[in-house]
Each structure stands twice: as structure tokens, then as C-alpha cells.
Scaffold this active site. Structure first.
Site, PDB file in Angstrom:
ATOM      1  N   TYR A 125      -3.827   0.458   9.991  1.00 53.01           N
ATOM      2  CA  TYR A 125      -5.067   0.859   9.313  1.00 53.01           C
ATOM      3  C   TYR A 125      -6.247   0.501  10.186  1.00 53.01           C
ATOM      4  O   TYR A 125      -7.186  -0.174   9.775  1.00 53.01           O
ATOM      5  CB  TYR A 125      -5.149   0.250   7.911  1.00 53.01           C
ATOM      6  CG  TYR A 125      -4.193   0.949   6.979  1.00 53.01           C
ATOM      7  CD1 TYR A 125      -4.513   2.198   6.468  1.00 53.01           C
ATOM      8  CD2 TYR A 125      -2.967   0.404   6.653  1.00 53.01           C
ATOM      9  CE1 TYR A 125      -3.642   2.880   5.646  1.00 53.01           C
ATOM     10  CE2 TYR A 125      -2.083   1.073   5.826  1.00 53.01           C
ATOM     11  CZ  TYR A 125      -2.428   2.312   5.321  1.00 53.01           C
ATOM     12  OH  TYR A 125      -1.561   2.985   4.515  1.00 53.01           O
ATOM     13  N   ASP A 143       0.800  -1.232   0.000  1.00 55.57           N
ATOM     14  CA  ASP A 143       0.000   0.000   0.000  1.00 55.57           C
ATOM     15  C   ASP A 143       0.825   1.270   0.000  1.00 55.57           C
ATOM     16  O   ASP A 143       0.329   2.322  -0.343  1.00 55.57           O
ATOM     17  CB  ASP A 143      -0.966   0.003   1.194  1.00 55.57           C
ATOM     18  CG  ASP A 143      -0.287   0.492   2.447  1.00 55.57           C
ATOM     19  OD1 ASP A 143       0.634  -0.192   2.936  1.00 55.57           O
ATOM     20  OD2 ASP A 143      -0.656   1.579   2.915  1.00 55.57           O
ATOM     21  N   ASP A 189       6.063   0.199   2.527  1.00 52.77           N
ATOM     22  CA  ASP A 189       6.407  -1.034   3.226  1.00 52.77           C
ATOM     23  C   ASP A 189       5.966  -2.231   2.382  1.00 52.77           C
ATOM     24  O   ASP A 189       5.570  -2.076   1.239  1.00 52.77           O
ATOM     25  CB  ASP A 189       5.751  -1.042   4.616  1.00 52.77           C
ATOM     26  CG  ASP A 189       4.248  -0.803   4.530  1.00 52.77           C
ATOM     27  OD1 ASP A 189       3.647  -1.168   3.496  1.00 52.77           O
ATOM     28  OD2 ASP A 189       3.677  -0.248   5.478  1.00 52.77           O
ATOM     29  N   GLU A 233       6.350   9.690   2.298  1.00 53.31           N
ATOM     30  CA  GLU A 233       5.893   8.363   1.886  1.00 53.31           C
ATOM     31  C   GLU A 233       4.761   8.474   0.862  1.00 53.31           C
ATOM     32  O   GLU A 233       3.811   9.229   1.069  1.00 53.31           O
ATOM     33  CB  GLU A 233       5.407   7.565   3.108  1.00 53.31           C
ATOM     34  CG  GLU A 233       5.136   6.104   2.777  1.00 53.31           C
ATOM     35  CD  GLU A 233       4.890   5.239   4.023  1.00 53.31           C
ATOM     36  OE1 GLU A 233       4.546   5.788   5.081  1.00 53.31           O
ATOM     37  OE2 GLU A 233       5.037   4.001   3.905  1.00 53.31           O
TER      38      GLU A 233
END
Ligand SMILES: *[C@@H]1O[C@H](CO)[C@@H](O)[C@H](O)[C@H]1NC(C)=O
Length: 497
Positions: free
Chosen positions: A234, A83, A86, A474
Site C-alpha cells: 500500500y 484488509d 491476507d 481477491e
């Protein structure tokens, strides 16, 4: 080693300093190459691919990875997207990404020209995975990879040796949030494939129906059922009610079945359709629900859903520069801002809604009433365009926030695969902690993740271009997904703003 927590709990922070009265900048003749940005925004998804890469893979520094995902459970869970920076596959944001990519294609596919095929492939890379993740009736696999162990390493996906634990929701450990979003993604994608691959489209819709039924029958939040695995990464902060309405809205759009329309009407207040209306992201679907359903109202098909349009109008008014709203601000350079990590996710998803709503309004010849003012469709488009142009370089840093676009862009993105030499140039294994030296290096990343849009500048329009500052450096799939639709529109309509 960094622990990437991308979402901080919404702070109940009332910002008391006066908001600068910002008018949307005048639309100067476009200097940006939206076609180039569109192509790159889609290419980014190839860099996020997990599983076995196909022969036509264009991002060549990536290789096969995570080829045994799911094998411990006896299921094939290979494929899908990492996603962000990572190597975990988080099903909740992946499904939201798929829904937004599909919505981009549904509303703006006709403006994508030669990029349409690539955009559809980006949808399918997610939905092929989501079909695997929902292949066992009554079960949704919602994550592959132990996020704490993964975040304790700085490793290429191709080298990954952290536990690929699988996590699932089922009747005894429900997850109506992640299952509702997965149903929404499959339903939205069924529209994308309807005329292109009718049998795939039919399978997507059938699956969406059964996954939604599971989500609705076994109600609960996956962050209760799987708290230690999915939080704080999440974690669903906003509850699962919004995903049930969102899933029903997409199922209604895809199937036109009366039962979903009735579900929406009957559950409107029970499921809190008018809560937190000015948010839209992987956790909170409220503004998206209101905009999506308003299209039906604006077309005159659903007057009984008028309250959704009132919510959508209020949401749109809250975004207008110069109007004070405690949860929406603009930076001095004109970037929309919301409290919480990774601001750019809000910029792109809210801009998408502005653009989608402006088109629905245009088609029905309407404006948005905002108190004593009214906002025209063209004003909404200008605000969305100002955000896109900020991302591409019209900002105080004079840089693009998309890797590989323009002459100055982020060079040290918080992304494991991009920041470590590729398997092609450095075939030897680089272990968990051996990656630290690349993480800590002041040098630019060796692999350009072309098209990646990062978390972006802070509220003072400053950007440090620093790998450890993950909130700003990121990229994520759900930052890019709405941009695919935005770039397509502004590419195809250079004068129409
Ligand atoms: C943004 O970052 C700059 C440079 O790091 C810093 O000086 C400024 O105070 C930050 N602004 C905010 C609002 O945090």
C-alpha cells in the site's frame, strides 16, 4: 507462493480504440434483492475481523487471532480488519475503509432499516482499532505484520506465526497520507456516533483533530519513511497532499470549525485539489474531496469553494458512458473500468460518488453541465445502479461477484481464511507452507466468506474464478465499504432511479 501486490502503478496508457457508445441500460423493474445484498455486504466485515471476536460474532468459522499485536512495542494494537485475503493489518486502506463505511452510514443510514446497527458496528470495529493506533500523541501505528513474510505463507489468521512487526510514523518519519486518512476516518465516524454515543463521538473528534495536526505539521509520505515495509503493498503513489485536504474536509464537516474551511481554501492549489480528479480509492482521494465539498457549495453555504464543484462536475462528466476519456472505459458488458489491479474497487467507489453527488444535486435541483449536454441526477443514479446490478448478476458471465449472493458466484476467492478448513473442522495447526495445498487446490473454498466482493472480471467481462489470479479473485474491505451505502439506497428506493 503468491505475492499479493494489489496496486500496480498507474500506466500512462492511452487507449486508442473507440469507446463503445454505451447508454446506461433502461431501468427494468428491479430483479435484485438489494436488502439481501446489503446484509451480506456488511456481514463480510465480520469475516475480516482481527483480534478477540465478540460473543455476537455471526461468521462462526472465524476465531480469535493476532491477540498480541503491538505487545512488542508495549501498546495494544489488537482488533481492526485484515484488509483482504491476507493477514496483515494495513492502516492506510483500513482507515479509508472506515471513512467510506462512515460516509455510507452518514448519507444512507436512514435507508438501512434493520441493518443500520450492523453497519455501525462495522464502522466501530475499525475506529476502536484506529483509536488504539493513535493513542500515543505524535505517533500513528500504521501497520501490523511483516507483509513479505505474511505473503510468503498461506495460513489461517488463527494459526499465524509470521512476525507481527509494528510500523509507525512520527515526527522524524512522517506520514501525512496515512495520518490524514486516519483523521478523516475518525472525523467521519464522529458524525456517525454523534446522536448515538455522544461521548465516543467526542473522543473520535478530539483524536481526529490531534491526528490531523500531526499530519499537517510533519509533512511527508509514509512510503518514503517506511518504504521497505509498506511498498509495494500500500505504497502511496499519489502523494500525501490529497489526504490533507480530505482530512480537513471531513474535520470541517464534523466540527464546522472555521479553521478547516480556511485550511481548505488556503491550500486548495498548494495541495493540488484539481489534480487527478477522476480517481477515488485508498491512494487517491481527489474525486471524493471534490464531491464532499461540493455538497456545501450546492447547499449555498460555500460559494468561495466553487472550484471544487467545477472539478466534481468534470469528474462526473468523465464517467458518463459514451464520452471518451483516456482513463475511464466500460467493458462490452457495461462495467466501468480503470487501469490497474482489482478493478472492482474503482467500480464501487466511483459508483458511490455518482450516487452521493446525485443526491446532493437533487436536493438543490441541479444538473451537471457536460459540454453541450447536461447530466441529470437520475442519470447518475442509473449509472450507479447499472454498476451495482452488474455486480449482482446482470453481466455476460451471468454470475454475481458477491460470494453467497444469487445462485452463481466466485467459489475460489484469493483469501487465506476462506480457502483453508476452519479451526472448528480442522483444529490442528496448519503451518506456513502446509497451506499451499489449499491454495493450489482446484476445489471450491471450504468456508463461504458471505458478502465478499472480488476484484472482478477483466475488460472482456471474463472471470476465471481462480485463487492464484488475485487481481480478479481477491476481496478487499475497500471494495465493500462503498457498496454498503449503494445497496441501502437501492433497497429503500426501488423505483427512484
Ligand atoms: C479476459 O480473459 C479472457 C479469458 O481468460 C481472455 O480470453 C481475454 O483475452 C481477457 N481479456 C483481456 C482484455 O485481457
Amino acid at each position: 507462493m503468491p505475492t499479493t501486490i494489489r496496486r500496480t502503478r498507474r500506466l500512462l496508457l492511452l487507449l486508442l480504440f473507440p469507446l463503445l457508445a454505451l447508454a446506461a441500460p433502461p431501468s427494468a423493474a428491479s430483479r435484485h434483492d438489494y436488502g439481501d445484498a446489503l446484509r451480506k455486504s456488511i456481514l463480510f466485515f465480520e469475516g475480516q475481523r482481527s483480534g478477540r471476536l465478540p460473543p455476537n460474532q455471526r461468521v462462526r468459522w472465524r476465531h480469535d487471532s493476532a491477540l498480541h499485536d503491538g505487545s512488542g512495542e508495549g501498546v495494544d494494537l489488537t482488533g481492526g480488519y485484515y484488509d483482504a485475503g491476507d493477514n496483515v493489518k494495513f492502516g492506510f486502506p483500513m482507515a479509508f475503509t472506515a471513512t467510506l463505511l462512515a460516509w455510507s452510514v452518514i448519507d444512507f443510514g436512514k435507508s438501512m432499516g434493520p441493518e443500520l446497527g450492523n453497519a455501525i458496528s462495522a464502522v466501530q470495529w475499525a475506529t476502536d482499532y484506529l483509536m488504539k493506533a493513535t493513542s500515543v500523541p505524535g505517533v500513528v501505528y500504521v501497520q501490523v505484520g511483516d507483509a513479505f513474510r505474511d505473503h510468503g505463507c498461506w495460513e489461517r489468521p488463527e494459526d499465524m506465526d509470521t512476525p507481527r512487526t509494528t510500523y509507525k510514523v512520527d515526527a522524524s518519519r512522517p506520514g501525512s497520507d496515512v495520518a490524514g486518512e486516519t483523521a478523516a476516518a475518525l472525523a467521519a465516524a464522529s458524525i456517525v456516533f454523534r446522536g448515538r454515543d455522544p461521548s465516543y463521538s467526542a473522543r473520535l473528534l478530539d483524536r481526529a483533530i490531534s491526528v490531523f495536526e500531526f499530519a499537517d505539521r510533519h509533512r511527508g509520505a509514509y512510503s518514503s519513511s517506511l518504504r521497505s515495509a509498506v511498498c509495494p503493498f500500500y505504497c502511496d503513489f499519489d502523494g500525501y497532499q490529497d489526504e490533507l485536504l480530505w482530512g480537513a474536509a471531513w474535520l470541517h464537516k464534523a466540527s464546522r470549525r472555521r479553521e478547516y474551511r480556511e485550511y481548505i481554501k488556503n491550500n486548495e492549489h498548494i495541495l493540488g485539489a484539481d489534480d487527478s480528479i477522476n480517481e477515488f480509492g485508498w491512494d487517491n482521494k481527489h474525486a471524493g474531496i471534490n464531491v464532499l465539498i461540493s455538497k456545501e457549495v450546492l447547499m449555498g453555504n460555500a460559494q468561495y469553494l466553487e472550484s471544487f464543484k467545477l472539478n466534481a462536475d468534470n469528474f462526473i462528466c468523465s464517467l458518463l458512458p459514451g464520452i471518451f476519456h483516456p482513463q475511464i472505459q466500460y467493458s462490452p458488458g457495461g462495467l466501468l473500468f480503470k487501469v490497474g489491479g482489482s478493478n472492482m474497487q474503482h467500480v464501487t467507489s466511483l459508483s458511490f460518488l455518482l450516487l452521493a453527488y446525485s443526491n446532493y444535486l437533487s436536493h438543490s435541483n441541479q444538473h451537471v453541465p457536460c459540454g453541450s449536454h447536461s447530466a441529470s441526477p437520475s442519470l447518475l443514479r442509473r449509472i450507479a445502479k447499472s454498476q451495482v446490478d452488474y455486480i449482482l448478476g446482470d453481466n455476460p458471465m451471468r454470475m454475481s461477484y458477491m460470494v453467497g449472493y444469487g445462485s452463481k458466484y466466485p467459489m475460489r476467492i484469493h483469501h487465506r481464511a476462506s480457502s483453508i478448513p476452519s479451526v472448528g473442522t480442522h483444529p490442528a495447526h496448519i503451518g506456513c507452507k502446509a497451506g499451499s495445498k489449499y491454495y493450489l487446490s482446484p476445489k471450491p473454498n471450504p468456508n463461504l466468506l458471505v458478502g465478499a466482493v472480488v476484484g472482478g472480471p477483466n475488460l472482456s467481462d471474463a472471470f476465471p474464478d481462480s485463487r492464484p489470479v488475485f487481481q480478479q479473485s481477491e476481496p478487499t474491505t475497500y471494495i465493500n465499504a462503498p457498496l454498503v451505502g449503494l445497496f441501502a439506497f437501492f433497497w429503500a428506493h426501488p423505483g427512484n432511479v
